[in-house]
Design an enzyme around this catalytic site. Structure first.
Site, PDB file in Angstrom:
ATOM      1  N   ASN A 127       1.186 -44.684   8.379  1.00 12.16           N
ATOM      2  CA  ASN A 127       2.551 -44.952   8.809  1.00 12.16           C
ATOM      3  C   ASN A 127       2.689 -46.176   9.713  1.00 12.16           C
ATOM      4  OD1 ASN A 127       2.151 -41.666   8.821  1.00 12.16           O
ATOM      5  ND2 ASN A 127       3.949 -42.370   7.685  1.00 12.16           N
TER       6      ASN A 127
ATOM      7  N   MET B  68       5.875 -49.624  12.696  1.00  6.67           N
ATOM      8  CA  MET B  68       5.636 -48.238  12.344  1.00  6.67           C
ATOM      9  C   MET B  68       6.887 -47.543  11.848  1.00  6.67           C
ATOM     10  SD  MET B  68       5.013 -46.541  16.029  1.00  6.67           S
ATOM     11  CE  MET B  68       4.506 -45.068  15.171  1.00  6.67           C
ATOM     12  N   CYS B  69       6.604 -46.490  11.095  1.00  3.88           N
ATOM     13  CA  CYS B  69       7.677 -45.723  10.481  1.00  3.88           C
ATOM     14  C   CYS B  69       7.595 -44.334  11.079  1.00  3.88           C
ATOM     15  CB  CYS B  69       7.438 -45.671   8.981  1.00  3.88           C
ATOM     16  SG  CYS B  69       8.720 -44.820   8.116  1.00  3.88           S
ATOM     17  N   ILE B  70       8.588 -43.994  11.894  1.00  2.00           N
ATOM     18  CA  ILE B  70       8.544 -42.686  12.530  1.00  2.00           C
ATOM     19  C   ILE B  70       9.961 -42.111  12.511  1.00  2.00           C
ATOM     20  CG2 ILE B  70       8.700 -43.785  14.815  1.00  2.00           C
ATOM     21  CD1 ILE B  70       6.917 -41.481  15.845  1.00  2.00           C
TER      22      ILE B  70
END
Lengths: 335, 150
Positions: B77, B86-88
């Site tokens: 991620n 980032m992918c959160i």
């Protein structure tokens, strides 16, 4: 300008194998037009645009990468009698007006001045002074058979896709693009698709068009992906749509009382995180979450979700019309 | 509103920092935090020290913070490059809400190190490896920690 097809006695470079594909495996790069399925040798034409339809959705074919669909031409269309199709004069004319819809020659178009076929020459002069390969003419027919349906599907799909993306994202003042897609059955809209797609991108409200340095073409998968994700982000980056001003105005204002306090007996607006004293006027959402009026309004004007539980106030208004559906006894959920 | 709330959040986190997380301001700028996060025990990142940059937009909390890894990390991620984007979930525009706090965001990052979300990956190859070859993934992640996060 007329282009003639060679007759059945053709003995060209592709003779002996199926005459529908240029050979990309012998050091010459072949360029393939996705719009009209035309193909040509790259060293015959510097620009990466199709000499046939001026389309720029083209790809360079290498031995390891061949996007050309498997042969689609019924055998009967490759018989010599059908291979006398010619460039119609109006087509040559249309090439000067790339924004106009091009009418491609069809089976019904009669050859205007049949001429004896060239012999022993693999290349023929095409429009724009270019040369076209020996398999060129049937492509008008090929397009009619498979290309038209494919292009209509592509156009419809692209239109639906763009409309879907742009519908929610459009703001007052943003130009509507839908009208630019106006393909009609029976016409060949390849040029229009390319131009209108680019036109739509150029006119996006916040200038997504800046992505493509040269606004009439994307040459790579990455560039296309970039445009697609830009379009997606345009819709997605805004999050949920705003609440209606009337819904925001209709929210009840209450003076904070002890029942509305959180578990710790402390009042805090969970947007600005400031303490809120008993007796202060706060706005109460249908989910019973309360906030400073200004804090809640600023958020709701951007997104119709409760800043705590994300329930839409528009939704809640509708639900509240149903008797017994409102959240009685849920006080004390202060942020 | 932004600066006041951020200052308050910064004070809260500084006073009682969650385990494995340290924050400091970048040049006294409350909108730019330097975060140092220890790789969580039990994860392949254990033993690594990860520096992150947290940027709070002027519209915060109406707009989500932006978080990126300054230390390179091998994770489905997080982009495996110098950007470390980032992918959160909590920070996505469609799920951000103003009541989310920075502390919750940092804890979510810790969770993400413990448990990657391969179905929401930025690095498809790493996600594939995580899903289909867990021992290989853990080996690669540990190697990457040795290389970049020591």
């Amino acid at each position: 300008m007329n282009i003639r097809r060679r007759g059945s006695d053709a003995t060209g470079m592709d003779a002996g194998r199926r005459q529908t594909r240029l050979d990309a495996t012998h050091g010459r790069q072949v360029v393939f037009c996705h719009a009209c399925l035309n193909e040509w040798y790259r060293n015959e034409r510097a620009e990466l645009t199709c000499p046939c339809c001026i389309g720029d959705v083209v790809e360079i074919i290498s031995p390891g990468f061949d996007p050309r669909p498997a042969s689609q031409i019924p055998e009967e269309l490759q018989t010599p009698s059908r291979q006398n199709a010619q460039w119609a004069p109006e087509l040559a004319h249309a090439h000067a007006h790339a924004h106009e819809t091009v009418h491609m020659p069809t089976e019904d178009d009669q050859p205007i001045s049949p001429s004896p076929p060239y012999e022993h020459e693999p290349w023929y002069p095409g429009p724009n002074g270019l040369y076209v390969g020996p398999n060129h003419a049937p492509r008008g027919l090929r397009r009619r058979l498979s290309g038209e349906a494919a292009m209509n599907d592509l156009a419809a799909g692209m239109q639906a896709f763009l409309e879907h993306i742009l519908r929610d994202g459009s703001r007052p003042g943003a130009a509507p693009f839908q009208a630019t897609f106006s393909l009609q059955r029976g016409q060949y809209g390849t040029i229009d698709i390319a131009n209108h797609f680019n036109h739509a991108i150029t006119n996006l409200p916040n200038g997504a068009g800046g992505l493509a340095p040269n606004l009439d073409a994307v040459y790579s998968q990455q560039a296309m992906d970039r445009i697609i994700s830009q379009l997606m982000n345009q819709r997605g980056s805004d999050g949920p749509p705003p609440a209606l001003a009337s819904d925001i105005a209709a929210l009840p204002i209450k003076k904070l009382d002890e029942e509305m306090l959180g578990p710790g007996g402390k009042g805090e607006c969970s947007i600005c995180m400031d303490d809120v004293e008993i007796g202060t006027e706060v706005v109460v959402l249908h989910c019973n979450h309360w906030f400073h009026k200004e804090c809640a309004s600023r958020w709701l004007n951007e997104h119709d979700t409760c800043p705590i539980c994300r329930k839409a106030i528009g939704e809640a208004t509708a639900v509240n019309d149903v008797p017994g559906a409102s959240g009685f006894g849920r006080a004390g959920q202060a942020g | 509103m932004a600066a006041k709330r951020i200052t308050r959040e910064y004070a809260e986190i500084s006073e009682s920092p969650p385990s494995g997380i340290n924050v400091s301001l970048d040049n006294d700028n409350v909108h730019k935090w330097n975060v140092v996060m220890a790789g969580p025990e039990g994860s392949p990142y254990a033993g690594g020290t990860f520096h992150l940059s947290l940027t709070l937009p002027p519209e915060y909390p109406f707009k989500a913070p932006v978080l990126s890894f300054k230390t390179r990390i091998y994770h489905p991620n997080v982009t495996n490059d110098e950007k470390g984007s980032m992918c959160i979930g909590i920070l996505k525009s469609e799920s951000w809400k103003p009541s989310s706090k920075i502390l919750a965001v940092l804890l979510a990052v810790q969770d993400l190190l413990r448990e990657p979300v391969p179905d929401d990956a930025l690095e498809a190859q790493i996600a594939d490896k995580f899903k289909n070859d867990r021992p290989g993934f853990e080996r690669d992640a540990k190697d990457a920690v040795k290389r970049w996060a020591k």
